[in-house]
Design a protein around this motif. Structure first.
Motif, PDB file in Angstrom:
ATOM      1  N   LEU A   1       0.828  -1.206   0.000  1.00 18.17           N
ATOM      2  CA  LEU A   1       0.000   0.000   0.000  1.00 18.17           C
ATOM      3  C   LEU A   1       0.864   1.258   0.000  1.00 18.17           C
ATOM      4  O   LEU A   1       0.499   2.278  -0.599  1.00 18.17           O
ATOM      5  CB  LEU A   1      -0.915   0.003   1.221  1.00 18.17           C
ATOM      6  CG  LEU A   1      -2.025  -1.052   1.253  1.00 18.17           C
ATOM      7  CD1 LEU A   1      -2.677  -1.074   2.624  1.00 18.17           C
ATOM      8  CD2 LEU A   1      -3.062  -0.788   0.175  1.00 18.17           C
ATOM      9  N   ARG A   2       2.005   1.188   0.660  1.00 23.05           N
ATOM     10  CA  ARG A   2       2.878   2.354   0.778  1.00 23.05           C
ATOM     11  C   ARG A   2       3.648   2.636  -0.504  1.00 23.05           C
ATOM     12  O   ARG A   2       3.907   3.799  -0.832  1.00 23.05           O
ATOM     13  CB  ARG A   2       3.853   2.138   1.937  1.00 23.05           C
ATOM     14  CG  ARG A   2       4.697   3.353   2.293  1.00 23.05           C
ATOM     15  CD  ARG A   2       5.672   3.054   3.410  1.00 23.05           C
ATOM     16  NE  ARG A   2       6.720   2.151   3.008  1.00 23.05           N
ATOM     17  CZ  ARG A   2       7.827   2.533   2.354  1.00 23.05           C
ATOM     18  NH1 ARG A   2       7.998   3.800   2.035  1.00 23.05           N
ATOM     19  NH2 ARG A   2       8.738   1.637   2.022  1.00 23.05           N
ATOM     20  N   THR A   3       4.000   1.583  -1.246  1.00 18.49           N
ATOM     21  CA  THR A   3       4.937   1.750  -2.359  1.00 18.49           C
ATOM     22  C   THR A   3       4.321   1.557  -3.738  1.00 18.49           C
ATOM     23  O   THR A   3       4.952   1.924  -4.732  1.00 18.49           O
ATOM     24  CB  THR A   3       6.105   0.760  -2.217  1.00 18.49           C
ATOM     25  OG1 THR A   3       5.591  -0.585  -2.216  1.00 18.49           O
ATOM     26  CG2 THR A   3       6.873   1.006  -0.923  1.00 18.49           C
ATOM     27  N   GLU A   4       3.140   0.975  -3.831  1.00 17.62           N
ATOM     28  CA  GLU A   4       2.545   0.657  -5.135  1.00 17.62           C
ATOM     29  C   GLU A   4       1.267   1.476  -5.328  1.00 17.62           C
ATOM     30  O   GLU A   4       0.211   1.142  -4.788  1.00 17.62           O
ATOM     31  CB  GLU A   4       2.249  -0.844  -5.220  1.00 17.62           C
ATOM     32  CG  GLU A   4       1.495  -1.288  -6.459  1.00 17.62           C
ATOM     33  CD  GLU A   4       2.115  -0.774  -7.737  1.00 17.62           C
ATOM     34  OE1 GLU A   4       1.529   0.156  -8.332  1.00 17.62           O
ATOM     35  OE2 GLU A   4       3.170  -1.299  -8.135  1.00 17.62           O
ATOM     36  N   PRO A   5       1.324   2.565  -6.111  1.00 11.67           N
ATOM     37  CA  PRO A   5       0.147   3.438  -6.231  1.00 11.67           C
ATOM     38  C   PRO A   5      -1.058   2.769  -6.864  1.00 11.67           C
ATOM     39  O   PRO A   5      -2.198   3.157  -6.600  1.00 11.67           O
ATOM     40  CB  PRO A   5       0.663   4.607  -7.091  1.00 11.67           C
ATOM     41  CG  PRO A   5       1.866   4.072  -7.798  1.00 11.67           C
ATOM     42  CD  PRO A   5       2.477   3.070  -6.871  1.00 11.67           C
ATOM     43  N   PHE A   6      -0.844   1.755  -7.716  1.00 14.38           N
ATOM     44  CA  PHE A   6      -1.955   1.145  -8.429  1.00 14.38           C
ATOM     45  C   PHE A   6      -2.708   0.109  -7.602  1.00 14.38           C
ATOM     46  O   PHE A   6      -3.736  -0.394  -8.049  1.00 14.38           O
ATOM     47  CB  PHE A   6      -1.460   0.506  -9.729  1.00 14.38           C
ATOM     48  CG  PHE A   6      -0.920   1.502 -10.711  1.00 14.38           C
ATOM     49  CD1 PHE A   6      -1.760   2.408 -11.334  1.00 14.38           C
ATOM     50  CD2 PHE A   6       0.430   1.565 -10.996  1.00 14.38           C
ATOM     51  CE1 PHE A   6      -1.269   3.343 -12.233  1.00 14.38           C
ATOM     52  CE2 PHE A   6       0.936   2.489 -11.882  1.00 14.38           C
ATOM     53  CZ  PHE A   6       0.084   3.384 -12.513  1.00 14.38           C
ATOM     54  N   VAL A   7      -2.225  -0.207  -6.412  1.00 12.33           N
ATOM     55  CA  VAL A   7      -2.894  -1.234  -5.625  1.00 12.33           C
ATOM     56  C   VAL A   7      -4.303  -0.792  -5.229  1.00 12.33           C
ATOM     57  O   VAL A   7      -5.198  -1.624  -5.037  1.00 12.33           O
ATOM     58  CB  VAL A   7      -2.046  -1.601  -4.374  1.00 12.33           C
ATOM     59  CG1 VAL A   7      -2.079  -0.480  -3.344  1.00 12.33           C
ATOM     60  CG2 VAL A   7      -2.535  -2.905  -3.753  1.00 12.33           C
ATOM     61  N   ARG A   8      -4.528   0.512  -5.131  1.00 10.58           N
ATOM     62  CA  ARG A   8      -5.852   1.005  -4.742  1.00 10.58           C
ATOM     63  C   ARG A   8      -6.884   0.800  -5.841  1.00 10.58           C
ATOM     64  O   ARG A   8      -8.077   1.017  -5.624  1.00 10.58           O
ATOM     65  CB  ARG A   8      -5.768   2.483  -4.373  1.00 10.58           C
ATOM     66  CG  ARG A   8      -5.014   2.752  -3.079  1.00 10.58           C
ATOM     67  CD  ARG A   8      -5.746   2.206  -1.878  1.00 10.58           C
ATOM     68  NE  ARG A   8      -5.056   2.483  -0.616  1.00 10.58           N
ATOM     69  CZ  ARG A   8      -5.479   2.052   0.567  1.00 10.58           C
ATOM     70  NH1 ARG A   8      -6.582   1.328   0.643  1.00 10.58           N
ATOM     71  NH2 ARG A   8      -4.798   2.323   1.646  1.00 10.58           N
ATOM     72  N   THR A   9      -6.440   0.403  -7.039  1.00  5.96           N
ATOM     73  CA  THR A   9      -7.383   0.082  -8.112  1.00  5.96           C
ATOM     74  C   THR A   9      -7.786  -1.390  -8.087  1.00  5.96           C
ATOM     75  O   THR A   9      -8.526  -1.827  -8.970  1.00  5.96           O
ATOM     76  CB  THR A   9      -6.763   0.410  -9.486  1.00  5.96           C
ATOM     77  OG1 THR A   9      -5.664  -0.486  -9.742  1.00  5.96           O
ATOM     78  CG2 THR A   9      -6.262   1.847  -9.525  1.00  5.96           C
ATOM     79  N   CYS A  10      -7.308  -2.123  -7.096  1.00  9.64           N
ATOM     80  CA  CYS A  10      -7.535  -3.569  -7.028  1.00  9.64           C
ATOM     81  C   CYS A  10      -8.692  -3.911  -6.090  1.00  9.64           C
ATOM     82  O   CYS A  10      -9.229  -3.054  -5.391  1.00  9.64           O
ATOM     83  CB  CYS A  10      -6.270  -4.274  -6.548  1.00  9.64           C
ATOM     84  SG  CYS A  10      -4.876  -4.118  -7.681  1.00  9.64           S
ATOM     85  N   GLN A  11      -9.056  -5.183  -6.095  1.00 15.87           N
ATOM     86  CA  GLN A  11     -10.068  -5.707  -5.183  1.00 15.87           C
ATOM     87  C   GLN A  11      -9.463  -6.812  -4.319  1.00 15.87           C
ATOM     88  O   GLN A  11      -8.449  -7.411  -4.674  1.00 15.87           O
ATOM     89  CB  GLN A  11     -11.267  -6.283  -5.960  1.00 15.87           C
ATOM     90  CG  GLN A  11     -12.140  -5.260  -6.666  1.00 15.87           C
ATOM     91  CD  GLN A  11     -11.566  -4.857  -8.008  1.00 15.87           C
ATOM     92  OE1 GLN A  11     -11.060  -5.683  -8.765  1.00 15.87           O
ATOM     93  NE2 GLN A  11     -11.647  -3.570  -8.309  1.00 15.87           N
ATOM     94  N   LEU A  12     -10.119  -7.058  -3.205  1.00 13.93           N
ATOM     95  CA  LEU A  12      -9.798  -8.220  -2.374  1.00 13.93           C
ATOM     96  C   LEU A  12     -10.582  -9.416  -2.903  1.00 13.93           C
ATOM     97  O   LEU A  12     -11.793  -9.310  -3.151  1.00 13.93           O
ATOM     98  CB  LEU A  12     -10.177  -7.949  -0.922  1.00 13.93           C
ATOM     99  CG  LEU A  12     -10.198  -9.167   0.013  1.00 13.93           C
ATOM    100  CD1 LEU A  12      -8.795  -9.713   0.220  1.00 13.93           C
ATOM    101  CD2 LEU A  12     -10.852  -8.816   1.344  1.00 13.93           C
ATOM    102  N   ALA A  13      -9.898 -10.534  -3.087  1.00 11.91           N
ATOM    103  CA  ALA A  13     -10.566 -11.784  -3.449  1.00 11.91           C
ATOM    104  C   ALA A  13     -10.384 -12.790  -2.323  1.00 11.91           C
ATOM    105  O   ALA A  13      -9.362 -12.785  -1.630  1.00 11.91           O
ATOM    106  CB  ALA A  13      -9.992 -12.345  -4.750  1.00 11.91           C
TER     107      ALA A  13
END
Length: 268
Positions: A153-165
């Motif tokens: 979450l701290r280093t990868e800006p695109f993770v917020r475009t993802c979902q939890l599976a």
């Protein structure tokens, strides 16, 4: 077949989707408290078989039958892969690159040659890296995975475009094959490696989106000799960030592995 969700964890809304012969639950968004939630999800997964995975629900996917993973004879396959890899790479390991080998450019002085890679210090396949022993000390796989999620979450800006599976699986290592994460990686070999890293180093799969896969590690290697053998396993995963993007000098990569609790692989 759909499965009941753990009510006590206050998961966001979501929906089930079929992946191959399995129903996978996808949250509509990534929970705000995902780093704190992750260790609890992973500890439950060891009991109920619902493994958390951060991904993009709409990414292209190609589910892999786990029988293809079961069929991989890891040590034998990696030995053959290393022999072929060494045959192709030996000229580069023997001769440092020069700017003469670079493509023509109007201003070649602005282009630095790739750093010389002497390659692995092995003439033949050395075997799998020895396991890091399980002791009462250190972090648990769930704790290491929670830390890895926070770091992602701290280093990868695109993770917020993802979902939890939540993925029904026998083990974390099988999740990429079941979800069908498709990024050019050789999934049967990769999942066989993940199974082995899970057993030897307490590794757990955290995320797979775009071309990148993130793995948490509870018991990373502690000495360089062990790390060199593990680094060779990473190279033979075919991940482009280690092999070709640009090639990381093998000694540099191996020296970074002792004590490292997060491994990141990507394929272009």
């Amino acid at each position: 077949m759909v499965f009941p969700l753990p009510d006590e964890l206050s998961l966001p809304s979501g929906r089930f989707e079929t992946r191959g012969e399995v129903e996978v639950w996808f949250a509509d968004k990534l929970p705000d408290d995902i780093a704190e939630l992750w260790p609890r999800l992973l500890e439950r997964a060891e009991v109920d078989g619902l493994y958390p995975f951060i991904c993009r629900r709409d990414d292209p996917y190609r589910s892999e039958d786990l029988s293809t993973v079961d069929a991989v004879r890891l040590d034998t396959e990696l030995a053959a892969d290393f022999a072929e890899y060494r045959r192709r790479r030996l000229p580069y390991w023997s001769s440092p690159p020069t700017t003469d080998a670079l493509p023509d450019d109007d201003d070649p002085d602005d282009i630095a040659p790739w750093p010389h890679d002497p390659g692995p210090p092995f003439d033949s396949w050395p075997g799998l890296a020895p396991a890091e022993p399980v002791t009462g000390a250190g972090v648990s796989p769930a704790e290491a995975a929670g830390w890895a999620v926070a770091e992602l979450l701290r280093t990868e800006p695109f993770v917020r475009t993802c979902q939890l599976a939540l993925v029904p699986a026998r083990r974390s290592a099988d999740v990429p094959a079941i979800v069908g994460w498709a990024a050019g990686a050789p999934l049967p070999l990769l999942c066989a490696l993940l199974r082995s890293w899970e057993a030897r180093f307490g590794a757990r799969v955290v995320s797979g989106f775009g071309g990148a896969l993130t793995v948490s590690v509870a018991r990373p290697p502690l000495d360089l000799a062990q790390a060199e053998r593990l680094a060779l396993e990473h190279v033979l995963s075919t991940a482009d960030n280690i092999v070709d993007d640009p090639p990381t000098p093998f000694p540099d990569y191996a020296n970074e592995l002792p004590g490292r609790h997060l491994w990141r692989f990507w394929w272009d």
